[in-house]
Motif scaffolding. Sequence first.
Motif, PDB file in Angstrom:
ATOM      1  N   ILE A  52      53.386  45.404  99.138  1.00 55.80           N
ATOM      2  CA  ILE A  52      51.825  46.478  99.353  1.00 55.80           C
ATOM      3  C   ILE A  52      51.614  45.713 100.447  1.00 55.80           C
ATOM      4  O   ILE A  52      50.116  46.687 101.422  1.00 55.80           O
ATOM      5  CB  ILE A  52      50.517  45.571  98.433  1.00 55.80           C
ATOM      6  N   ALA A  53      51.607  45.185 101.452  1.00 54.91           N
ATOM      7  CA  ALA A  53      51.212  44.724 102.868  1.00 54.91           C
ATOM      8  C   ALA A  53      51.928  45.849 103.208  1.00 54.91           C
ATOM      9  O   ALA A  53      51.602  46.583 104.507  1.00 54.91           O
ATOM     10  CB  ALA A  53      51.930  43.419 103.164  1.00 54.91           C
ATOM     11  N   ALA A  86      45.550  37.893  94.868  1.00 48.90           N
ATOM     12  CA  ALA A  86      46.926  38.469  96.640  1.00 48.90           C
ATOM     13  C   ALA A  86      46.379  38.785  97.241  1.00 48.90           C
ATOM     14  O   ALA A  86      45.717  39.278  98.060  1.00 48.90           O
ATOM     15  CB  ALA A  86      48.066  37.510  96.167  1.00 48.90           C
ATOM     16  N   ILE A  87      46.182  40.364  96.445  1.00 47.96           N
ATOM     17  CA  ILE A  87      45.937  41.436  97.149  1.00 47.96           C
ATOM     18  C   ILE A  87      44.965  41.429  97.588  1.00 47.96           C
ATOM     19  O   ILE A  87      44.879  42.042  98.561  1.00 47.96           O
ATOM     20  CB  ILE A  87      46.042  42.638  96.193  1.00 47.96           C
ATOM     21  N   GLU A  88      44.095  40.988  96.970  1.00 48.37           N
ATOM     22  CA  GLU A  88      42.372  40.698  97.497  1.00 48.37           C
ATOM     23  C   GLU A  88      42.150  39.673  98.964  1.00 48.37           C
ATOM     24  O   GLU A  88      41.982  40.614  99.332  1.00 48.37           O
ATOM     25  CB  GLU A  88      41.614  40.410  96.449  1.00 48.37           C
ATOM     26  N   ALA A  89      43.294  38.885  98.848  1.00 44.60           N
ATOM     27  CA  ALA A  89      43.056  38.310 100.475  1.00 44.60           C
ATOM     28  C   ALA A  89      43.947  38.473 101.387  1.00 44.60           C
ATOM     29  O   ALA A  89      43.115  38.639 102.521  1.00 44.60           O
ATOM     30  CB  ALA A  89      44.013  36.339  99.450  1.00 44.60           C
ATOM     31  N   TRP A  90      44.814  39.327 101.039  1.00 44.97           N
ATOM     32  CA  TRP A  90      45.307  40.164 101.816  1.00 44.97           C
ATOM     33  C   TRP A  90      44.949  40.902 102.920  1.00 44.97           C
ATOM     34  O   TRP A  90      44.839  40.996 103.845  1.00 44.97           O
ATOM     35  CB  TRP A  90      47.005  40.126 101.471  1.00 44.97           C
ATOM     36  N   GLU A  97      37.753  46.695 103.319  1.00 43.85           N
ATOM     37  CA  GLU A  97      37.482  45.961 102.265  1.00 43.85           C
ATOM     38  C   GLU A  97      38.381  46.493 100.730  1.00 43.85           C
ATOM     39  O   GLU A  97      39.134  47.125 100.995  1.00 43.85           O
ATOM     40  CB  GLU A  97      35.718  47.124 102.033  1.00 43.85           C
ATOM     41  N   THR A  98      38.108  46.185  99.862  1.00 45.49           N
ATOM     42  CA  THR A  98      38.513  45.316  98.528  1.00 45.49           C
ATOM     43  C   THR A  98      37.475  46.172  97.067  1.00 45.49           C
ATOM     44  O   THR A  98      36.142  45.532  96.956  1.00 45.49           O
ATOM     45  CB  THR A  98      39.118  44.643  97.699  1.00 45.49           C
ATOM     46  N   TYR A  99      37.742  46.489  96.122  1.00 39.90           N
ATOM     47  CA  TYR A  99      36.713  47.106  95.775  1.00 39.90           C
ATOM     48  C   TYR A  99      37.260  47.135  94.452  1.00 39.90           C
ATOM     49  O   TYR A  99      38.331  46.869  93.861  1.00 39.90           O
ATOM     50  CB  TYR A  99      36.321  48.931  95.885  1.00 39.90           C
ATOM     51  N   ARG A 100      36.353  46.211  93.432  1.00 35.46           N
ATOM     52  CA  ARG A 100      37.275  46.017  92.059  1.00 35.46           C
ATOM     53  C   ARG A 100      36.441  46.740  91.273  1.00 35.46           C
ATOM     54  O   ARG A 100      34.534  46.784  90.875  1.00 35.46           O
ATOM     55  CB  ARG A 100      37.189  44.525  91.883  1.00 35.46           C
TER      56      ARG A 100
END
Length: 170
Positions: A52-53, A86-90, A97-100
């Motif tokens: 993903i990175a 881990a995805i959100e932290a990365w 910005e991360t949306y859930r």
Amino acid sequence: MTNPTWQGLVLSVYATPRGFAFVLFEGPLSPVDWGVKVIPGPNKNARCVDGIAKLIDMYQPDAVVIEDCAAVGSRRSSRIRRLYRAIEAWASNQTIETYRFSRNLIRETFSRLGAFTKHEIAEVIAKHVPAFEHRLPPMRRLWMSEDSRMWLFDATALTFTFFRFGVSAA
């Protein structure tokens, strides 16, 4: 179903028991790239985050969208929950910005279109995104395992939910 104010690339990631699926959209109905990555063997979460990175480094999305496993009723495994954290932290370390969005919010998004099951949701997506039409798996029977192509539609359902609710629901 669209958020007319959003400008930019949206990367949605759907964690699976065997890896992850992703879709990259530049608008509500405009996919740029997509795929299903199967990650065999040990250290699955670390290897998923690495994959993903690489996608994030390559595309530089403006937002990352994931499932909200902390929502009431979520039945995701502890490994998948750790992977999403881990995805959100990365992404956060990359100032993205991360949306859930919860499964319930996804269901709400598609219920307005008459889709209630995973397969009906996938059919709606295939109808609106012609590039995915030929990827629609046959309807799953009770004795069948889930077709890995369905994961692409799970990731896309997250994207559609993002474009419907945007930053207001995340």
